[in-house]
Design a protein around this motif. Sequence first.
Motif, PDB file in Angstrom:
ATOM      1  N   VAL A 100      -3.785   3.104   6.270  1.00 13.18           N
ATOM      2  CA  VAL A 100      -3.243   3.200   4.905  1.00 13.18           C
ATOM      3  C   VAL A 100      -3.546   4.588   4.331  1.00 13.18           C
ATOM      4  O   VAL A 100      -2.655   5.249   3.766  1.00 13.18           O
ATOM      5  N   ILE A 101      -4.795   5.033   4.494  1.00  9.58           N
ATOM      6  CA  ILE A 101      -5.191   6.328   3.925  1.00  9.58           C
ATOM      7  C   ILE A 101      -4.435   7.469   4.616  1.00  9.58           C
ATOM      8  O   ILE A 101      -3.993   8.415   3.963  1.00  9.58           O
ATOM      9  N   VAL A 148       1.489   1.845  -3.525  1.00 13.20           N
ATOM     10  CA  VAL A 148       0.259   2.373  -4.138  1.00 13.20           C
ATOM     11  C   VAL A 148       0.139   3.865  -3.813  1.00 13.20           C
ATOM     12  O   VAL A 148      -0.187   4.675  -4.685  1.00 13.20           O
ATOM     13  N   VAL A 192      -7.334  -0.002   6.870  1.00 13.37           N
ATOM     14  CA  VAL A 192      -7.402   0.907   5.713  1.00 13.37           C
ATOM     15  C   VAL A 192      -7.312   2.373   6.162  1.00 13.37           C
ATOM     16  O   VAL A 192      -6.719   3.199   5.465  1.00 13.37           O
ATOM     17  N   GLN A 223     -14.068  -4.454  -1.682  1.00  7.28           N
ATOM     18  CA  GLN A 223     -13.365  -5.211  -0.622  1.00  7.28           C
ATOM     19  C   GLN A 223     -14.324  -5.584   0.512  1.00  7.28           C
ATOM     20  O   GLN A 223     -14.282  -6.704   1.030  1.00  7.28           O
ATOM     21  N   HIS A 265      -1.206   7.529   2.968  1.00  2.64           N
ATOM     22  CA  HIS A 265      -1.310   8.073   1.607  1.00  2.64           C
ATOM     23  C   HIS A 265      -1.426   9.604   1.648  1.00  2.64           C
ATOM     24  O   HIS A 265      -0.841  10.295   0.819  1.00  2.64           O
ATOM     25  N   THR A 309       0.831  -1.209   0.000  1.00  2.00           N
ATOM     26  CA  THR A 309       0.000   0.000   0.000  1.00  2.00           C
ATOM     27  C   THR A 309       0.871   1.268   0.000  1.00  2.00           C
ATOM     28  O   THR A 309       0.463   2.299  -0.534  1.00  2.00           O
TER      29      THR A 309
HETATM   30  C1  ISJ Z   1      -4.426   0.804  -1.294  1.00  2.00           C
HETATM   31  C2  ISJ Z   1      -5.328   1.640  -1.840  1.00  2.00           C
HETATM   32  O1  ISJ Z   1      -5.728   2.830  -1.199  1.00  2.00           O
HETATM   33  C3  ISJ Z   1      -6.733   2.849  -0.194  1.00  2.00           C
HETATM   34  C4  ISJ Z   1      -6.519   1.740   0.742  1.00  2.00           C
HETATM   35  C5  ISJ Z   1      -7.063   0.509   0.484  1.00  2.00           C
HETATM   36  C6  ISJ Z   1      -6.553  -0.710   1.181  1.00  2.00           C
HETATM   37  O2  ISJ Z   1      -5.771  -0.562   2.131  1.00  2.00           O
HETATM   38  O3  ISJ Z   1      -6.902  -1.825   0.750  1.00  2.00           O
HETATM   39  C7  ISJ Z   1      -8.100   0.391  -0.461  1.00  2.00           C
HETATM   40  C8  ISJ Z   1      -8.572   1.463  -1.120  1.00  2.00           C
HETATM   41  C9  ISJ Z   1      -8.101   2.839  -0.879  1.00  2.00           C
HETATM   42  O4  ISJ Z   1      -9.047   3.561  -0.112  1.00  2.00           O
HETATM   43  C10 ISJ Z   1      -5.899   1.401  -3.165  1.00  2.00           C
HETATM   44  O5  ISJ Z   1      -6.534   2.302  -3.722  1.00  2.00           O
HETATM   45  O6  ISJ Z   1      -5.704   0.286  -3.693  1.00  2.00           O
END
Ligand code: ISJ
Length: 110
Positions: free
Chosen positions: A88-89, A39, A85, A59, A92, A36
């Motif tokens: 993760v965001i 990504v 998640v 998901q 990001h 991630t």
């Molecule tokens: C990793 C991503 O970014 C974000 C995190 C995600 C995850 O951890 O699975 C899924 C969707 C997005 O909100 C992605 O877009 O694939």
Amino acid sequence: MPDAPRVPAEILQLRESIDNIDAALIYMLAERFRCTERVGQLKATGGLPPADLEREGQQIERLAGIAQTAGLDPVFAEALRAFIVSEVIRRHEAIAAERDGEAPVLDIYS
Ligand SMILES: C=C(O[C@@H]1C=C(C(=O)O)C=C[C@H]1O)C(=O)O
């Protein structure tokens, strides 16, 4: 005070498996965050937003089915997914903020 009862052998045995499972979860999470992270870099480069709600919707549906099949409470599975998640965001957003001011690369597919 009386001694605490001894821990039964079966619990000790189960704890060995629990420790193995905990280690596997940490390794898997580390691998997931490595993916991630990349990504997030690609999104920042391409000017894509940190979150993708369409992907998350897919998901959520998929994992609810898997949880059901596996005998795991789907409400717990969803809470765990959302917790991971959200981190993760957050990452990001941090990557995008670090790149703030840089022009996005328009073609990240080449
Ligand atoms: C990793 C991503 O970014 C974000 C995190 C995600 C995850 O951890 O699975 C899924 C969707 C997005 O909100 C992605 O877009 O694939």
